[in-house]
Design a protein around this motif. Structure first.
Motif, mmCIF file in Angstrom:
data_model
loop_
_atom_site.group_PDB
_atom_site.id
_atom_site.type_symbol
_atom_site.label_atom_id
_atom_site.label_comp_id
_atom_site.label_asym_id
_atom_site.label_seq_id
_atom_site.Cartn_x
_atom_site.Cartn_y
_atom_site.Cartn_z
ATOM 1 N N ASP A 258 1.260 -1.753 0.299
ATOM 2 C CA ASP A 258 0.091 -0.618 -0.274
ATOM 3 C C ASP A 258 1.170 1.221 -0.002
ATOM 4 N N GLY A 259 2.192 0.852 0.123
ATOM 5 C CA GLY A 259 3.082 2.564 0.402
ATOM 6 C C GLY A 259 2.846 3.566 1.300
ATOM 7 N N VAL A 260 2.598 2.179 2.357
ATOM 8 C CA VAL A 260 2.232 3.295 4.264
ATOM 9 C C VAL A 260 2.813 2.071 5.292
ATOM 10 N N MET A 261 3.039 2.920 6.036
ATOM 11 C CA MET A 261 3.095 2.078 7.023
ATOM 12 C C MET A 261 2.619 2.480 8.516
ATOM 13 N N ARG A 262 2.138 1.883 9.547
ATOM 14 C CA ARG A 262 1.752 2.854 10.943
ATOM 15 C C ARG A 262 2.537 2.997 11.796
ATOM 16 N N ALA A 291 -0.090 22.663 10.619
ATOM 17 C CA ALA A 291 -1.771 22.435 11.354
ATOM 18 C C ALA A 291 -2.859 23.218 10.711
ATOM 19 N N GLY A 292 -2.132 23.705 9.055
ATOM 20 C CA GLY A 292 -3.690 23.763 8.691
ATOM 21 C C GLY A 292 -3.871 22.694 7.626
ATOM 22 N N ASP A 293 -2.947 21.647 8.312
ATOM 23 C CA ASP A 293 -3.550 19.827 6.538
ATOM 24 C C ASP A 293 -3.939 19.372 8.076
ATOM 25 N N ILE A 294 -4.700 19.768 9.419
ATOM 26 C CA ILE A 294 -5.975 18.836 9.564
ATOM 27 C C ILE A 294 -7.441 19.131 9.780
ATOM 28 N N LEU A 295 -7.973 18.091 9.949
ATOM 29 C CA LEU A 295 -9.120 19.092 9.711
ATOM 30 C C LEU A 295 -10.069 18.399 11.387
ATOM 31 N N LEU A 296 -11.371 19.186 11.875
ATOM 32 C CA LEU A 296 -11.220 18.849 12.697
ATOM 33 C C LEU A 296 -13.143 17.862 12.383
ATOM 34 N N ALA A 297 -13.779 17.337 13.320
ATOM 35 C CA ALA A 297 -14.611 17.232 12.621
ATOM 36 C C ALA A 297 -15.649 17.125 14.023
ATOM 37 N N ALA A 306 -9.545 10.118 4.043
ATOM 38 C CA ALA A 306 -8.842 10.253 4.872
ATOM 39 C C ALA A 306 -8.340 9.149 5.663
ATOM 40 N N ARG A 307 -6.839 7.738 6.338
ATOM 41 C CA ARG A 307 -7.223 6.995 6.976
ATOM 42 C C ARG A 307 -6.839 7.428 8.160
ATOM 43 N N ASN A 308 -6.296 8.591 8.834
ATOM 44 C CA ASN A 308 -5.978 8.800 9.907
ATOM 45 C C ASN A 308 -7.240 9.864 11.496
ATOM 46 N N ILE A 309 -8.167 8.716 11.480
ATOM 47 C CA ILE A 309 -9.593 9.347 11.899
ATOM 48 C C ILE A 309 -8.904 9.448 13.940
ATOM 49 N N LEU A 310 -9.087 10.478 14.552
ATOM 50 C CA LEU A 310 -8.285 10.158 15.932
ATOM 51 C C LEU A 310 -9.394 11.025 17.067
ATOM 52 N N MET A 356 -9.735 14.339 14.702
ATOM 53 C CA MET A 356 -8.974 14.511 14.273
ATOM 54 C C MET A 356 -9.194 14.324 12.708
ATOM 55 N N ILE A 357 -9.105 14.604 11.455
ATOM 56 C CA ILE A 357 -8.802 13.990 10.642
ATOM 57 C C ILE A 357 -7.567 14.375 9.777
ATOM 58 N N LEU A 358 -7.043 13.131 9.679
ATOM 59 C CA LEU A 358 -5.533 13.618 8.831
ATOM 60 C C LEU A 358 -5.210 12.830 7.432
ATOM 61 N N LYS A 359 -4.396 13.177 6.679
ATOM 62 C CA LYS A 359 -4.462 12.823 5.627
ATOM 63 C C LYS A 359 -3.114 11.776 5.635
ATOM 64 N N THR A 360 -2.786 10.466 5.134
ATOM 65 C CA THR A 360 -1.716 10.074 4.947
ATOM 66 C C THR A 360 -0.455 10.923 4.405
ATOM 67 N N HIS A 361 -0.874 11.558 3.428
ATOM 68 C CA HIS A 361 0.200 12.578 2.648
ATOM 69 C C HIS A 361 0.482 13.505 3.363
ATOM 70 N N SER A 362 -0.324 14.005 4.095
ATOM 71 C CA SER A 362 -0.072 14.975 5.044
ATOM 72 C C SER A 362 1.261 14.928 6.073
ATOM 73 N N CYS A 363 1.596 13.545 6.306
ATOM 74 C CA CYS A 363 2.330 13.107 7.063
ATOM 75 C C CYS A 363 3.493 13.376 6.648
ATOM 76 N N HIS A 364 4.829 13.921 7.015
ATOM 77 C CA HIS A 364 6.220 14.178 7.024
ATOM 78 C C HIS A 364 7.442 13.914 7.561
ATOM 79 N N PHE A 365 8.057 13.322 6.749
ATOM 80 C CA PHE A 365 9.424 12.972 8.199
ATOM 81 C C PHE A 365 10.250 13.920 7.572
ATOM 82 N N VAL A 366 10.933 13.902 8.888
ATOM 83 C CA VAL A 366 12.216 15.383 9.093
ATOM 84 C C VAL A 366 13.309 14.400 9.552
ATOM 85 N N GLN A 367 14.677 14.858 9.711
ATOM 86 C CA GLN A 367 15.811 14.333 9.966
ATOM 87 C C GLN A 367 16.139 15.435 10.901
ATOM 88 N N GLU A 368 16.390 15.238 12.439
ATOM 89 C CA GLU A 368 17.393 16.025 13.263
ATOM 90 C C GLU A 368 17.853 16.634 12.670
#
Lengths: 368, 224
Positions: A258-262, A291-297, A306-310, A356-368
């Motif tokens: 699926d090109g994703v990970m949990r 902060a602008g990529d997160i939806l509230l319901a 969207a795959r992440n509903i918290l 809170m609703i978050l699209k998978t591709h709104s999550c980015h990885f960063v290095q220290e």
């Protein structure tokens, strides 16, 4: 006719007392058009511009524009600033307070006859829409007008490169974008290499052709603004690019097909589905989410892609000028931006339970 | 009132402050913008006359300009007469005596010019000389006026050094401050008072100009 690409390799170290020494070590190209130099403060942006303009001497390196060599430590070439034809607009603009707008602009045209000088000056003042202020001193101009005069003064000399050090940081958004439009218009036909320093995301989006991201004196990314700033690879760059949510997480499971990970957030036990990255279960990763990529319901939504509903609870609502920042606790605390209208429409209040609703591709990885 | 003495003093002060202004432009810009780390030594030397007793300065000047000194002998070969007890000698002595009053305001004014403006001028293609005359000097204008006015007023009022190297020759080296001393010594208080009033007036006028310039009461450009 376009001006050749400016090529700069620069090494410069600083020692300031007992502080860790700061070193600038970069190799950059500034092709015709606008290149944005982006990075957190202290990344070495201004030092880099000073080296190109000849105001600071690099320890080693080479700076050239086509056949013209401005600096070459091996060949012992170091042209003084007045012979580099590198125009520079400082953050403070540095307009000459005792000279009129016209005299400021024509200052760099000393080699032309009086008639030519006047013609060039009038033409560029008209292009930047300040011709009616030609006789005024800088002290009599508004902030935006001063900015326009400073740009005109730098551009009228037909430089090899134009260096802009956050020239618009003091202006409000409306005036800023008008000036950026005029700058783009002027340069569309001329194609000067322009190196534009900013840490304003708005300016990047308005100008963006190409971004060089600098951090700790090194180039950390180069490319189109979307590639560099929407998926920042470095933590400090993510902070500078306005990623309000930076979260530590542990990889649980890879789903290659699926090109994703949990992942599980380190604070709280919320789990998220994020894009697949080079990682193994058990690895620690760091996520950056706008902060602008997160939806509230207010109710649990269904039928969403969207795959992440918290589930979470609103800790606080802080109104800003054009948006409201909601702090939402779902184990970890997230910042979420809403429009004031959405906030009223949902009748959100502190202490309320939300999703809170978050699209998978709104999550980015960063290095220290 | 000794008009000859007053005119002599005015002539001396005008000449000295004009020459000092010309000297303090290059010297001041070197002190303000130079890179040599030992500049403070030169600044200390320039400021010596502020703290030295005028008799000490005058004594060494007397020796340095005397007929047995290299300078005195050279002058005598060139012009056929010595330096001490002449108007020219007085000019040279006053130049040294008033030097800090010209150099210090000029250095302060040059240092007060925003370095970004100097850099902006350079990146616009201006040579250091053009930057100096088009940017630095106009922006430092109040400081240049201060330098001229202070060295004028200070030279007008000098006494000790003049007495040491100039003596008291009417029309040649008898300046107004020495004439005041003479009048007071011979109990001619009316004459001493009239000349002293003139000097007091000059001093007040000079300082008013200095403070007005530095408060930017008059500026050649619009303040921000």
């Amino acid at each position: 006719m376009t001006t050749p690409t400016l090529v700069a390799q620069i090494r410069k170290g600083f020692r300031s007392g007992t502080l860790a020494s700061f070193a600038l070590d970069v190799e950059i190209d500034v092709p015709p058009g606008i290149t944005i130099l982006f990075g957190p403060s202290g990344a070495g942006k201004s030092t880099l511009l000073d080296c190109i303009a000849g105001l600071t001497r690099p320890d080693a390196g080479r700076i050239a524009s086509g056949d013209a060599v401005l600096f070459d430590s091996e060949a012992g070439i170091n042209l003084p600033p007045q012979r580099r034809s590198a125009a520079y607009v400082f953050q403070s603009l540095a307009l000459f307070p005792h000279l009129s707008a016209e005299d400021n602009v024509s200052y760099g045209l000393a080699q032309l006859s009086a008639a030519e000088r006047r013609a060039c000056t009038v033409e560029i003042l008209e292009s930047f829409r300040v011709a009616s202020h030609g006789r005024h001193k800088p002290g009599e101009l508004s902030g935006g007008e001063r900015q326009r005069v400073a740009l005109a003064r730098a551009l009228v000399t037909s430089p090899r490169v134009l260096l802009l050090d956050e020239p618009l940081s003091a202006l409000d958004a409306g005036v800023k974008f008008e000036i950026l439009e005029d700058l783009r218009g002027w340069n569309a036909a001329r194609r000067l290499p322009i190196l534009y320093v900013t840490h304003s995301r708005e300016e990047v989006d308005a100008l963006g052709e190409r971004v060089i991201a600098l951090d700790h004196g090194r180039v950390v990314a180069t490319g189109a603004p979307r590639e560099v700033l929407d998926a920042p690879r470095r933590l400090r760059l993510a902070q500078a690019a306005g990623f309000e949510n930076l979260l530590a997480a542990t990889v649980l499971e890879l789903r290659q097909a699926d090109g994703v990970m949990r992942v599980r957030l380190e604070t709280g036990d919320a789990e998220l589905e994020v894009p697949l990255a080079h990682a193994a279960p058990g690895d620690s990763v760091r996520l950056a989410i706008r902060a602008g990529d997160i939806l509230l319901a207010t109710e649990r939504p269904s039928g969403l892609s969207a795959r992440n509903i918290l589930p979470g609870k609103i800790l606080s609502l802080e109104p800003r000028s054009t948006f409201v920042t909601a702090r939402v606790d779902c184990g970890a605390t997230f910042a979420v931006h809403l429009t004031p209208g959405a906030c009223r429409g949902l009748e959100l209040a502190e202490g309320q339970n939300v999703w809170m609703i978050l699209k998978t591709h709104s999550c980015h990885f960063v290095q220290e | 009132m000794n008009l000859t003495a007053l005119l002599l003093s005015l002539r001396l002060a005008a000449l000295v402050s004009l020459i000092l202004l010309l000297i303090s432009l290059p010297l001041g810009s070197w002190l303000a913008f130079g890179k040599w780390r030992g500049r403070f030594l030169i600044e200390a030397v320039v400021s010596l006359p502020l703290v030295l007793p005028p008799t000490v300065l005058g004594f060494y000047l007397l020796i340095a300009m005397g007929s047995r000194s290299p300078l005195g002998r050279l002058w005598e070969r060139l012009f056929g007469h010595g330096l001490v007890f002449t108007f020219e000698g007085l000019v040279i002595a006053s130049l040294l005596y008033s030097l800090p009053f010209a150099v210090q305001p000029v250095v302060a004014a040059f240092r007060g010019v925003d370095p970004k403006l100097i850099q902006a001028s350079a990146v616009l293609g201006a040579s250091p000389l053009r930057t100096f005359f088009r940017i630095i000097a106009p922006l430092a204008f109040p400081g240049l006026v201060t330098a001229f006015v202070l060295s004028f007023a200070h030279t007008l009022g000098e006494f000790g050094v003049v007495l040491m190297v100039g003596g008291n020759l009417p029309g040649i080296t008898r300046t107004v401050s020495i004439a005041i001393y003479d009048s007071a010594q011979s109990l001619d208080y009316a004459s001493a008072n009239s000349m002293a009033m003139v000097l007091l007036g000059f001093a007040f006028l000079a300082l008013s100009i200095v403070y007005a310039m530095n408060r930017r009461v008059w500026t050649p450009w619009t303040p921000r």
